[in-house]
Design a protein around this motif. Structure first.
Motif, PDB file in Angstrom:
ATOM      1  N   SER A  12       0.836  -1.209   0.000  1.00  0.00           N
ATOM      2  CA  SER A  12       0.000   0.000   0.000  1.00  0.00           C
ATOM      3  C   SER A  12       0.871   1.259   0.000  1.00  0.00           C
ATOM      4  N   SER A  13       2.023   1.177   0.640  1.00  0.00           N
ATOM      5  CA  SER A  13       2.940   2.319   0.660  1.00  0.00           C
ATOM      6  C   SER A  13       3.501   2.582  -0.742  1.00  0.00           C
ATOM      7  N   LEU A  14       3.770   1.508  -1.476  1.00  0.00           N
ATOM      8  CA  LEU A  14       4.214   1.673  -2.871  1.00  0.00           C
ATOM      9  C   LEU A  14       3.117   2.327  -3.707  1.00  0.00           C
ATOM     10  N   ALA A  15       1.883   1.902  -3.496  1.00  0.00           N
ATOM     11  CA  ALA A  15       0.763   2.503  -4.232  1.00  0.00           C
ATOM     12  C   ALA A  15       0.613   3.976  -3.873  1.00  0.00           C
ATOM     13  N   MET A  16       0.828   4.302  -2.609  1.00  0.00           N
ATOM     14  CA  MET A  16       0.739   5.707  -2.175  1.00  0.00           C
ATOM     15  C   MET A  16       1.816   6.546  -2.853  1.00  0.00           C
ATOM     16  N   GLN A  17       3.002   5.989  -2.966  1.00  0.00           N
ATOM     17  CA  GLN A  17       4.091   6.711  -3.638  1.00  0.00           C
ATOM     18  C   GLN A  17       3.785   6.883  -5.128  1.00  0.00           C
ATOM     19  N   TRP A  18       3.168   5.865  -5.714  1.00  0.00           N
ATOM     20  CA  TRP A  18       2.732   5.963  -7.112  1.00  0.00           C
ATOM     21  C   TRP A  18       1.732   7.116  -7.251  1.00  0.00           C
ATOM     22  N   ALA A  19       0.823   7.255  -6.284  1.00  0.00           N
ATOM     23  CA  ALA A  19      -0.154   8.348  -6.320  1.00  0.00           C
ATOM     24  C   ALA A  19       0.564   9.696  -6.294  1.00  0.00           C
ATOM     25  N   TYR A  20       1.556   9.811  -5.432  1.00  0.00           N
ATOM     26  CA  TYR A  20       2.295  11.069  -5.321  1.00  0.00           C
ATOM     27  C   TYR A  20       3.016  11.402  -6.637  1.00  0.00           C
ATOM     28  N   PHE A  21       3.711  10.410  -7.206  1.00  0.00           N
ATOM     29  CA  PHE A  21       4.411  10.651  -8.473  1.00  0.00           C
ATOM     30  C   PHE A  21       3.429  10.989  -9.591  1.00  0.00           C
ATOM     31  N   ILE A  72      -4.532   6.017  -5.414  1.00  0.00           N
ATOM     32  CA  ILE A  72      -5.138   6.300  -4.108  1.00  0.00           C
ATOM     33  C   ILE A  72      -6.177   5.237  -3.779  1.00  0.00           C
ATOM     34  N   SER A  73      -6.951   4.827  -4.774  1.00  0.00           N
ATOM     35  CA  SER A  73      -7.970   3.791  -4.550  1.00  0.00           C
ATOM     36  C   SER A  73      -7.331   2.469  -4.134  1.00  0.00           C
ATOM     37  N   ILE A  74      -6.237   2.098  -4.783  1.00  0.00           N
ATOM     38  CA  ILE A  74      -5.532   0.858  -4.419  1.00  0.00           C
ATOM     39  C   ILE A  74      -5.006   0.962  -2.993  1.00  0.00           C
ATOM     40  N   THR A  75      -4.438   2.110  -2.647  1.00  0.00           N
ATOM     41  CA  THR A  75      -3.928   2.306  -1.287  1.00  0.00           C
ATOM     42  C   THR A  75      -5.051   2.148  -0.280  1.00  0.00           C
ATOM     43  N   PHE A  76      -6.201   2.736  -0.582  1.00  0.00           N
ATOM     44  CA  PHE A  76      -7.355   2.657   0.317  1.00  0.00           C
ATOM     45  C   PHE A  76      -7.812   1.209   0.502  1.00  0.00           C
ATOM     46  N   VAL A  77      -7.957   0.489  -0.599  1.00  0.00           N
ATOM     47  CA  VAL A  77      -8.411  -0.901  -0.528  1.00  0.00           C
ATOM     48  C   VAL A  77      -7.411  -1.759   0.250  1.00  0.00           C
ATOM     49  N   LEU A  78      -6.123  -1.556   0.002  1.00  0.00           N
ATOM     50  CA  LEU A  78      -5.103  -2.311   0.739  1.00  0.00           C
ATOM     51  C   LEU A  78      -5.126  -1.957   2.226  1.00  0.00           C
ATOM     52  N   GLY A  79      -5.437  -0.702   2.556  1.00  0.00           N
ATOM     53  CA  GLY A  79      -5.592  -0.319   3.960  1.00  0.00           C
ATOM     54  C   GLY A  79      -6.748  -1.054   4.613  1.00  0.00           C
ATOM     55  N   LEU A  80      -7.855  -1.190   3.886  1.00  0.00           N
ATOM     56  CA  LEU A  80      -9.006  -1.951   4.399  1.00  0.00           C
ATOM     57  C   LEU A  80      -8.639  -3.425   4.582  1.00  0.00           C
ATOM     58  N   ILE A  81      -7.919  -3.975   3.618  1.00  0.00           N
ATOM     59  CA  ILE A  81      -7.491  -5.377   3.713  1.00  0.00           C
ATOM     60  C   ILE A  81      -6.580  -5.561   4.924  1.00  0.00           C
TER      61      ILE A  81
END
Length: 195
Positions: free
Chosen positions: A72-81, A95-104
């Motif tokens: 999820s941290s990698l996805a968050m960094q992807w969102a930032y870039f 951001i959506s992937i990060t959110f879903v991974l946070g829920l998981i």
């Protein structure tokens, strides 16, 4: 006698450290979280040294949830870039992937608690179990707050308020999310080492 005039040399205003107030509040909040967990881990070590400590193996699902949080941290960094490059579609996806991974991650933590109960490790009882539930529960609470921050960033992304010239929201979001990941890694290693 010559009339001598005194001139007062005025210096320009002193330079101050310019910091975004919202980022400053975030960093104060992060420091308070660090202090909270530092006090809790210190209390853990002191109580453990007193004896009457139940040792148990951490359920494997906590290993898997750790991997989920790192992804999820990698996805968050992807969102930032993506925001830096004005790639709005990728930004929303990331951001959506990060959110879903946070829920998981939260679901996996809950499943881990159920496995602890099956191992007769309860919140009430031996302090080792109590501390484990407190650490994971407090971190879970902060993950929930991180999910709220993610939703706010996602809403801003849909309104095109996150872009290369306005990165504050995504920077705050990414900083907080990465911090939560690092905090979990610290707790995970701590619990593995001192359980």
């Amino acid at each position: 006698m010559e009339n001598v005039q005194e001139y007062k040399i005025e210096k320009g205003p002193r330079e101050t450290l310019a910091m975004d107030p919202k980022k400053f509040i975030l960093w104060l909040f992060l420091v308070s979280i660090i202090m909270l967990f530092a006090s809790q881990t210190s209390a853990y070590l002191v109580r453990r040294a007193e004896g009457n400590w139940l040792e148990f193996e951490m359920p494997k699902i906590f290993w898997y949830s750790t991997a989920v949080l790192l992804i999820s941290s990698l996805a968050m960094q992807w969102a930032y870039f993506s925001a830096k490059k004005d790639q709005f579609k990728q930004l929303k996806i990331a951001i959506s992937i990060t959110f879903v991974l946070g829920l998981i991650f939260l679901w996996m933590q809950f499943e881990g608690w159920k496995q602890l109960v099956a191992m007769n490790v309860y919140f009430v009882g031996n302090p080792s179990g109590s501390f484990f539930y407190v650490f994971t529960g407090l971190h879970g609470f902060h993950i929930i707050s991180g999910l709220i921050v993610l939703l706010l960033a996602l809403a801003s992304a849909f309104r095109l308020k996150v872009h290369a010239k306005n990165l504050r929201r995504i920077q705050i979001c990414a900083t907080y999310w990465h911090f939560l990941d690092i905090l979990w890694l610290y707790l995970f290693v701590f619990l593995l080492t001192f359980n």
